[in-house]
Each structure stands twice: as C-alpha cells, then as structure tokens.
Design a protein around this motif. Structure first.
Motif, short mmCIF file in Angstrom:
data_model
loop_
_atom_site.label_atom_id
_atom_site.label_comp_id
_atom_site.label_asym_id
_atom_site.label_seq_id
_atom_site.Cartn_x
_atom_site.Cartn_y
_atom_site.Cartn_z
N MET A 53 3.98 24.75 15.54
CA MET A 53 4.21 26.19 15.62
C MET A 53 5.15 26.66 14.52
O MET A 53 4.96 27.72 13.92
N ALA A 54 6.16 25.85 14.24
CA ALA A 54 7.20 26.30 13.31
C ALA A 54 6.76 26.12 11.87
O ALA A 54 7.07 26.95 11.02
N LEU A 55 6.07 25.03 11.60
CA LEU A 55 5.78 24.70 10.20
C LEU A 55 4.36 25.11 9.79
O LEU A 55 3.99 24.97 8.63
N GLU C 215 13.50 31.99 19.71
CA GLU C 215 14.06 32.68 18.55
C GLU C 215 13.02 32.51 17.45
O GLU C 215 12.27 31.55 17.47
N PRO C 216 13.02 33.41 16.48
CA PRO C 216 12.09 33.19 15.36
C PRO C 216 12.35 31.82 14.76
O PRO C 216 13.48 31.35 14.72
N PHE C 223 14.53 23.51 10.06
CA PHE C 223 13.88 23.31 11.34
C PHE C 223 14.25 21.97 11.95
O PHE C 223 14.22 20.94 11.29
N ASP C 224 14.65 22.01 13.21
CA ASP C 224 14.98 20.77 13.91
C ASP C 224 14.00 20.62 15.07
O ASP C 224 14.04 21.37 16.03
N ASN C 229 12.90 25.28 21.26
CA ASN C 229 12.96 26.71 20.98
C ASN C 229 11.74 27.41 21.58
O ASN C 229 11.14 28.28 20.98
N LEU C 230 11.36 26.98 22.76
CA LEU C 230 10.14 27.54 23.35
C LEU C 230 10.46 28.33 24.60
O LEU C 230 11.44 28.06 25.29
N VAL C 231 9.65 29.33 24.85
CA VAL C 231 9.72 30.00 26.13
C VAL C 231 8.30 30.10 26.67
O VAL C 231 7.37 30.42 25.94
N PHE C 232 8.16 29.76 27.95
CA PHE C 232 6.86 29.78 28.60
C PHE C 232 6.82 30.92 29.60
O PHE C 232 7.74 31.07 30.40
#
Lengths: 96, 146, 742
Positions: A53-55, C215-216, C223-224, C229-232
């Motif tokens: 999702m991020a990359l 968050e964006p 990026f880690d 960083n997810l919301v369901f």
C-alpha cells in the motif's frame, strides 16, 4: 520461501509472513520500477500488505485466491485482466 | 435594499418589521466556563444578547428577573441540573412558554428522552457544531435563517 | 489549537485568534481548577467510597473537562477523560464500587490530564503520541467496566452509543441491525504477534470492509513496514457480543457501534417537504412533536418554538394549536421568494457587551511590578531623612530640614498604606499550598503500606505568595521525613500499643505578624542517641560535646548541614536534602524552624515565618564607620552599658539587666576586627530563637525599611550575612545574619 526476487519482480507464493515485510520493503525501495506478482499468493500478513500500500509497486498479477483479491482490490491497483471468477471490483463488497 | 451589516438601520427600511424582538436574549446555562464562553462568543457574533448561569438555581433567578427568548441548558450541573431546571421552568407560568434547547455530551437515547420529558424543545450533543448550534438558536428565536 | 470546525461567518482572523486564545486560556484555567476539585473528591472517596457528594463532584469535574476539551483538537485528552467518565458514571450509579486500585488508576489518569493541559497551555497542541497513553488508561478503565459487565451480563452502554459516520455512507443493506467496527491496531502490534489483517478477515458475520492508512504514507525512504499504519472499517451482522468477543484482546484498538435500522416512519406524520426547508428545520419541527407528546396539556413552549421557527423561515404564522402547527409547517411549501439574506439579520441586532466579571484577574507579573515599584518608592523615600540632615548640617537651614521631615512623614504614611494594600493583594491562604499534601501523604503511605490520616487545620491563614510558594518544598520534605522515618510500620505501631492508623497534623495559624505552621506526627520520634551517634560519625560534632548535649539539644543536630538520618536512600525522601535544607529555606525567608521530639511518641516541627517578606525593617548600626543592618524583629531593646558593669565568667561575658543575666558577644570580635574601647558600650539586646543575647557594637543608627536582596553568585555562600540593600544615599547596607553568627 514465500517471496522469490527476480531482477525487477518479486513473486509472492503462499502466505507471506511478517518477517518478509522488511526485505520486501527494502527491495521495493531500492529500485523504482520494481514489480510484484501476487498470482500464487494465498494470504499475507498486514505488514506485507502495508508495504504494497505504501510503496505502490506495479502489481503484474492479482491473486488467484478470491477472498484475498477482494480484500486487496480496493487498496492496490490490480491488473485489469484478473484471475478467473473474480467478482466485479468495487470499493466495497457486500457478501451474501 | 442596501445591506448595512452594522449600525442602525434607516427607519423605513427595517428589514423584518414583522419579526420578533430584534435582539433575542439567550440564557446559556452550563457549569463549564469554557463552554459558556464558546456559546457566548458564537451567539454574540450573530448579534444575540447572551447571559450566562452556572447552574439551574442561578439560571432560575436570572430567568425570573429578566426576559429571555431561549434557554440553552447543559444537563450535568451542581446544585440544580438541567432536567430539574427545565421542569421548574415548565411549571412556572411566567417561563413556561420560553423555548429551550438542551446541550449535552450525553448521546444516549435515555438522556434525550428525559430531556424532552423535562420540557426541552430540542436536543444538541456536544461538542457543539458551531454552525448547527447557531442555526438552531436562530430558528428557535425567530431570527431569519435559511 | 484550531477548533474542530471553522465557525460560521468567521470574524477577521485577528479577532478569531484573540477569541480562540481567550477560549484556550479559559479552558486551561478552568481545567486546572476542575482537576484540583477532582483530586480532592477522589481523595475523599478513597476514605469513604460511599460519599455520594464527592462522587457527584468528581463525576461533574471530569465531565466538565471532557465537555470543554471537546472544543479543541485534543483527541488524547478527550479519549482518556471519556473513559474515566464512563467508569465514574458506573460508580455513580452504584454499579461499581470505588476501590484503591481504581482510585490509583484514576489518580494517574488525572495526573496525565493535568500534564497535558499544561502542555496545551504552553504549546497550543498535544503531540499525537499521547494517544498511546490515553489508550492505555482507557483500557484500564474499560477493563474495570468490562469486569462489571461480565459479572452482570449487561450490554456495554458506552459501545452502544458509538455511531460511525462512515457507516451511513457505506450503502449498507437496510433492515437488520448491523454492528459497525472501527479497528485501529496499535502501531506496535506487529511486535506482539498480531496480524490485524487476519483478525479483520476472520471477523464473524463480516459483510463489509474497508481498509485505509491511518496517516498518509510516509515517503518511501522513511517508510517503516513494522509500524502499523492501518485502520479497518468493518461491518458485521453477528451479534454485538460476538464481535466484542472477537476483539477482546484489543478492546482499545476498536470502537464498536450499532447501526440500527431507521425507525419506521410515523404513518400519520405528513411527509416532510423536500423543498428548501433545511434538514435542521425539519428535525427541529419534528422534535416539537416529541416535546408535545411529553407535555400534552402544557405545550406553550412548543407553540412558541413553532412560531419562532415559522418566523425564522419566513413562513406564515402557524395555528396556535401545536399539533396543527407542526402539521402545517411541515406541509406548507416554503414561500417562493428567497429567504432574507443572513447579513441583514446580523445587522439588526446589537452586539452584546461581554459578560461582566465580578473579580478582576491579574497576572502575577503585574502585581510583582507593582510590588517592585513600591519597594523602590520605599527606598527613595528613605533618602529624605538624609536630605533633611544635609539641609541642617550643610546648609544650616533647620526650618527646611523640619519641612522635609514633615513631608517625609506624609510620604512615609502613604507609602506604608500603598505597601500594605499591595501586600494584601499578594496574600494567599496557606490552604492553596496544603491542598497538595493529602495526595502526597496518601501516595507515600500507600507505597510504604502504612495507614496515615492527615489532619489539616487553619487553611484560611494567609501569608504572602512568595512565602507560601517558598514553603512548598520544606513542608514537603518535613512531611516526607515524617512518613519515611517518623511513622512506624503498621505492625510496629500495633506492637507499641498505638493505633494502626498514624496521624499527621498540619496546622497553620497567625501569631502577630507571623505565620506559624506546625507539623506534628505520632510516630516514633527522633532518637537522640542515634542522632548523637550519626553526628559524631559524620564528624559534625565531637564525642565530648555530644555527651554534654541534652536530648532536646541533640535532636536539633538534624539541622546541621551534612546530617541525614535516612538509613536507606528511598525514592521518597528525595535527593538527599536534609533538614538543613529546610532550615536554610525557612531562614532565608526570615523565619525559624524548631523541632521537638519525644522518643516513641512523636515529632513536632514548627515553622515560624513573617507574613510577608518583601520589605524588611532593620536597625542600622555602626561598626568601624561601616553601616550594618540587623532585622528589627530580633531586637528587644538597645542599652548603653558602663564597661565596668560587664561581668566576666571564665572566658564569657555577660551583663545583668533587670535581674536577668544576659550573655554578650562583641560584633567586632565576631567579624575579626580590632577591639574598640568606648566610655559606654552600646549593646543590642536580641532574641535569637528562645535565647536572649547582648551584642556589643560601636553605635546605634536608625530604623529603616529596606528591600533585602539575598546575595547572588559567589557571595551566595558567604556566611554571616543574609543579604544587602541599597540605602537612600546610595550606600550599600550589609544585613547581618546573627542566627548564623552567634
């Protein structure tokens, strides 16, 4: 070995576990045009999903696993010709 | 018609000759200073005259002394809570026709039912949505409002 | 600190900012007060869990904080306070009992909120990571509530109230009630073995899902993958309890709501017009139906509301009978003409004045400035007697000198009044300081598993703000000492035949121009033998001298620098500050501290302080041509003595004054100066603690008010002096610290 790395393509097979996320992220960051093949993927840990999702790598093949594909469709850009018998892609799904 | 946002209006051009009192008076009853201040700011900006009370007892005293067009009432307050205040208002002939809106953090149906039982005309939940709050007050006091 | 939404018709930014700042300041100040009230109520509840009044006060305080915090963007604070309120609500309704565990958790939560309020006051916002803390406490509170629900099988009332706005937009099937879930896994959940995706996928009765980043996403380099960083957002048709059970290990990461199907429309209700009537107006008119149902016979308020709504919307006056009016309003098509523009309405009403304040709130800095100015005035005024003397001595005008003295008297009187008026403003009750001690005593006692009752008296006694504030640390220390070392363990107390619960008394009273604060405990007291031994061990005193001391004198050794009776360094006694630190603070304030102890029965520490400390009245003295000041409150009288009347007893000297033998000391020798024989010796009779002593000086000067400035920098440790002051003629006056010298 659930993720196999080619030169520019990562092939995910079976269930991608949490440990894979670090390598996958590093690999995706290292090169701009790297692609992911999810055709044989049956499941993935949320951390792996986050990487995708991020990359936002180009996904060359959507999972054949229907359930997984339904979860991924709204959040990843999957290729247009999906695996067979996949229901219409919608942002939301309503199960029976 | 020319619009003059502030200052006196020319006599013959009074915008709403058939409206109620031109400057409605609102009594905000809440034990939280910050909430009172916030409501007062919102309403004063719209030209309302605002008085404040920290509990039902103080509010009743003020209500009996001065004319108000609307009560904005919190539920939880020391000494006399919002329910008791409204019940008292509805029992008092001089006050019983004054509309009241209850403003509370409680959103449970039971609280809302109690509010109407006590004599509220409307119920808003905190945190206050400023637009909704101001529009409600305008509607309930007869100030022209879309 | 933006409001959640911009206000309608927002005023110009400057004005909006000023309003916002005012609102924020009000919130901070009010929250401080409410937190204090909450703390007090919680203490009261801990003593008596059935104290309904305290329960009510605590609930209201927490509720008020939540209500006010909701106006600002403070999600963590609101989250924590909300959970606390739910817990307190259950307690208030008697469904749950306050116990010490709950009190601890609530105290800690309140402490966090207090810190956050201060942070908000300082920075205008709160860092987002505080949400972690908020969730932790919310989980603790909810766990207590959950325990309750498990026991009683009652549905979660808080959860039922949750309503997820996104569910309305999700296009869900109508009809059956659905459970909506917002699942925000903890950022570090991957490390505890959770797979949120699997948890979401395996939710029973899942009918709808949506997945999004919380968050964006960070830039790829930042990026880690291991920070979740997810919301369901999930919707389930399974029963609420089943959904709750599914998420039972992460109750804090989820909010569970019910999406009830729309209530069936009232068949008799006319259909709401779809025209320009705003949804709010329709809602408001519909609400009158409900208000009327509750007041079928009354309903004057309903009729009035309907009339006003009609007027606001520019509709014709509705019928007087409310039920008919409701129908008419909902049925009437709105007028074809456009409603009046809002701007006109704004213009017609006059702006109200801001509500009047009954008291004037003033920043402390302003009072301090005023105080400093008064101080300078005092100093300037002190120049007048010098001027009078010059007028007479140098210019030979006795008349001018007298006139200056007359004017001086007037200015002196006004200055004194001004000074006392400002002092009055600065006075605050010691209660403000004492308030913090019940909590301190409670915490220490709990840590040490002791039972301690703190009795407070004389909270209304007032003293200067500086005095009160400076006393906080010494008093804290004395109380800690008392609890650490004075109060015995419960077993020891019972063994000694004492009540299991110890008593510590904190009492304040005013005596003349001084405040007296007594701290008394019924503990084991100070053991003189142990104090002697420790003092010898530390090299503070030699054995012979120690043996000479009475027990009462021996316990005073605890005030010596470098003495500490602490056997072990506990985290409670603090950074090894001993009673010497207490003494030095108190003496710097111009006060005294005494300690009395009866071994096995208890300790009594008494602090005596001046009511105010801004201006000190001193007697100036002359010594070798240099002026020194001595605080006037030490001076009993001044006498001139024939040297022949000074008796020598061994190496010591004394005079007899009205049949009392008073030992004397010579300031010259104390300061290492040559003796200065005089025909008549000038002797100051001083009171130091309980002793009376005579001090031989060269000559007396006059009385004057000075602003005493303690030495700073390298002079700070100079012993023998408590500070300096600038005189009216520009000279520097050194003020002697005789207690240290003699």
């Amino acid at each position: 070995m659930p993720i196999r790395y080619d030169k520019t393509r990562a092939v995910v097979e079976g269930h991608a576990a949490v440990e894979e996320a670090g390598d996958l992220a590093a690999w995706l960051i290292a090169g701009a045009a790297r692609k992911v093949d999810l055709a044989a993927c049956t499941g993935m840990h949320a951390a792996v999903l986050q990487c995708l999702m991020a990359l936002t790598p180009h996904v060359t093949a959507a999972p054949q696993d229907e359930t997984l594909a339904r979860w991924l469709a709204p959040v990843l850009v999957l290729p247009e010709d999906p695996p067979p018998a996949k229901p219409a892609r919608r942002r939301r799904k309503v199960a029976a | 018609m020319t619009i003059q946002p502030f200052g006196p209006q020319p006599f013959g051009e009074h915008p709403f000759p058939r409206g109620p009192a031109p400057c409605p008076r609102v009594l905000v009853v809440d034990d939280t200073l910050t909430v009172r201040l916030y409501c007062a700011q919102l309403l004063a900006r719209e030209g309302f005259e605002v008085a404040e009370a920290v509990n039902g007892v103080e509010a009743l005293e003020q209500a009996l002394e001065q004319d108000f067009d609307l009560f904005v009432v919190d539920i939880n307050m020391a000494r006399m809570d919002g329910y008791a205040f409204l019940a008292e208002v509805r029992r008092t002939p001089a006050l019983q026709a004054i509309p009241a809106v209850m403003l509370s953090t409680e959103a449970a149906e039971g609280d809302i039912a109690r509010a109407y039982q006590a004599g509220a005309n409307f119920y808003l939940t905190k945190p206050v949505d400023p637009e909704r709050f101001v529009a409600t007050v305008k509607l309930m006091t007869g100030v022209p409002c879309r | 600190m933006p409001l959640k939404k911009p206000a309608p018709h927002a005023p110009p930014p400057a004005e909006a900012n000023a309003e916002m700042a005012q609102l924020a300041a009000s919130f901070v100040e009010e929250s401080r007060k409410l937190l204090e009230e909450a703390g007090e109520a919680l203490l009261a509840l801990e003593r008596d869990p059935d104290d309904g009044q305290a329960m009510g006060a605590l609930f209201r305080a927490v509720h008020s904080i939540k209500g006010a915090a909701g106006l600002f963007d403070l999600p963590a604070l609101v989250h924590l306070v909300h959970a606390g309120e739910d817990l307190l609500g259950a307690m208030r309704e008697g469904r749950l009992r306050m116990d010490s565990g709950a009190a601890d958790a609530l105290f800690e939560g309140l402490d966090h909120v207090g810190r956050w309020v201060e942070l908000f006051a300082a920075q205008g916002s709160l860092p987002p990571e505080l949400m972690e803390t908020a969730r932790r406490y919310a989980a603790i509170y909810r766990a207590r509530l959950a325990g309750l629900e498990g026991a009683e099988g009652a549905p979660a009332p808080a959860a039922a109230a949750v309503r997820h706005a996104w569910a309305d937009a999700a296009g869900l099937p109508e009809g059956a009630p659905l459970v909506t879930i917002e699942y925000t896994p903890d950022e570090s959940c991957f490390f505890s073995g959770d797979d949120p995706l699997r948890i979401a996928q395996s939710l029973p009765g899942l009918v709808w899902s949506e997945l999004a980043p919380r968050e964006p996403w960070a830039a790829p380099e930042a990026f880690d993958p291991y920070v979740c960083n997810l919301v369901f957002r999930l919707v389930s048709e399974a029963p609420h309890s089943e959904v709750e059970a599914h998420f039972r290990y992460m109750p804090d990461a989820v909010t569970i709501g019910l999406r009830e199907s729309e209530p069936a429309p009232d068949p008799e209700a006319p259909k709401a017009p779809t025209g320009p009537l705003s949804p709010l107006a329709v809602e408001l008119i519909e609400a009158q139906r409900r208000a009327l149902a509750e007041h079928p016979r009354g309903g004057a308020h309903v009729a009035a509301t309907l009339r006003n709504v009609a007027a606001a919307l520019g509709l014709p006056v509705p019928p007087e009978e409310p039920a008919a009016a409701i129908a008419a309003l909902l049925a009437t098509a709105p007028p074809a003409s456009e409603p009046e523009p809002l701007a006109i309405a704004e213009g017609s009403a006059t702006r109200s004045d801001t509500p009047a304040e009954r008291t004037l709130r003033v920043e402390q800095a302003k009072i301090d400035t005023l105080m400093n100015l008064v101080g300078e005035m005092v100093v300037a005024k002190n120049a007048l007697p010098f001027l009078a003397r010059d007028a007479e001595a140098r210019f030979g005008s006795r008349e001018l000198a007298r006139e200056i003295k007359d004017k001086y008297a007037v200015i002196d009187r006004i200055t004194r009044q001004l000074q006392s008026a400002v002092m009055e403003v600065r006075m605050m009750p010691v209660g403000d300081l004492f308030k913090r001690f019940p909590r301190l005593v409670r915490d220490i006692a709990r840590k040490q598993d002791k039972l301690v009752r703190l009795e407070i008296e004389g909270e209304a006694t007032e003293a200067d703000k500086n005095v009160i504030e400076a006393l906080a640390e010494p008093l804290t220390h004395i109380l800690r000492n008392s609890l650490d070392h004075g109060i015995e363990s419960r077993e020891a107390r019972l063994a000694a035949g004492k009540p299991e619960t110890a008593c510590v008394r904190l009492a304040a009273a005013q005596e003349a121009d001084r405040v007296v604060i007594d701290v008394t405990d019924d503990g084991r007291g100070v053991d003189p033998a142990r104090v002697r031994a420790k003092a010898i061990e530390r090299g503070l005193i030699d054995e012979a001298r120690a043996a000479q001391l009475t027990d009462a004198q021996a316990v005073q050794l605890v005030f010596l620098p470098g003495f500490s009776t602490a056997e072990t360094v506990s985290d409670l006694s603090g950074r090894g500050v001993g009673m010497d630190a207490v003494r030095s603070v108190v003496e710097r304030l111009g006060g005294t501290v005494t300690l009395e102890s009866r071994c096995g029965e208890g300790t009594h520490v008494r602090l005596e302080l001046p009511l105010s400390m801004a201006v000190t009245r001193v007697l100036t003295i002359d010594l070798g041509g240099q002026a020194y000041g001595i605080p006037i409150d030490l001076v009993i009288e001044t006498v001139k003595v024939d040297p022949a009347d000074i008796r020598r007893l061994k190496s010591a000297e004394a005079i007899v004054l009205r049949d009392a033998v008073i030992p004397i000391a010579r300031l010259r020798s104390l300061l290492g100066m040559e003796p200065h024989p005089a025909k008549l010796e000038s002797v100051l009779i001083l009171r130091l603690g309980h002793a009376t002593i005579g001090l031989v000086i060269d000559d007396f000067g006059t009385c004057m008010d000075i602003i005493l400035k303690p030495f700073a920098g390298i002079l700070a440790h100079m012993s023998g002096f408590s500070g300096s002051a600038v005189l009216g003629d520009g000279r520097v006056l050194l003020v002697l610290n005789l207690k240290e010298m003699l």
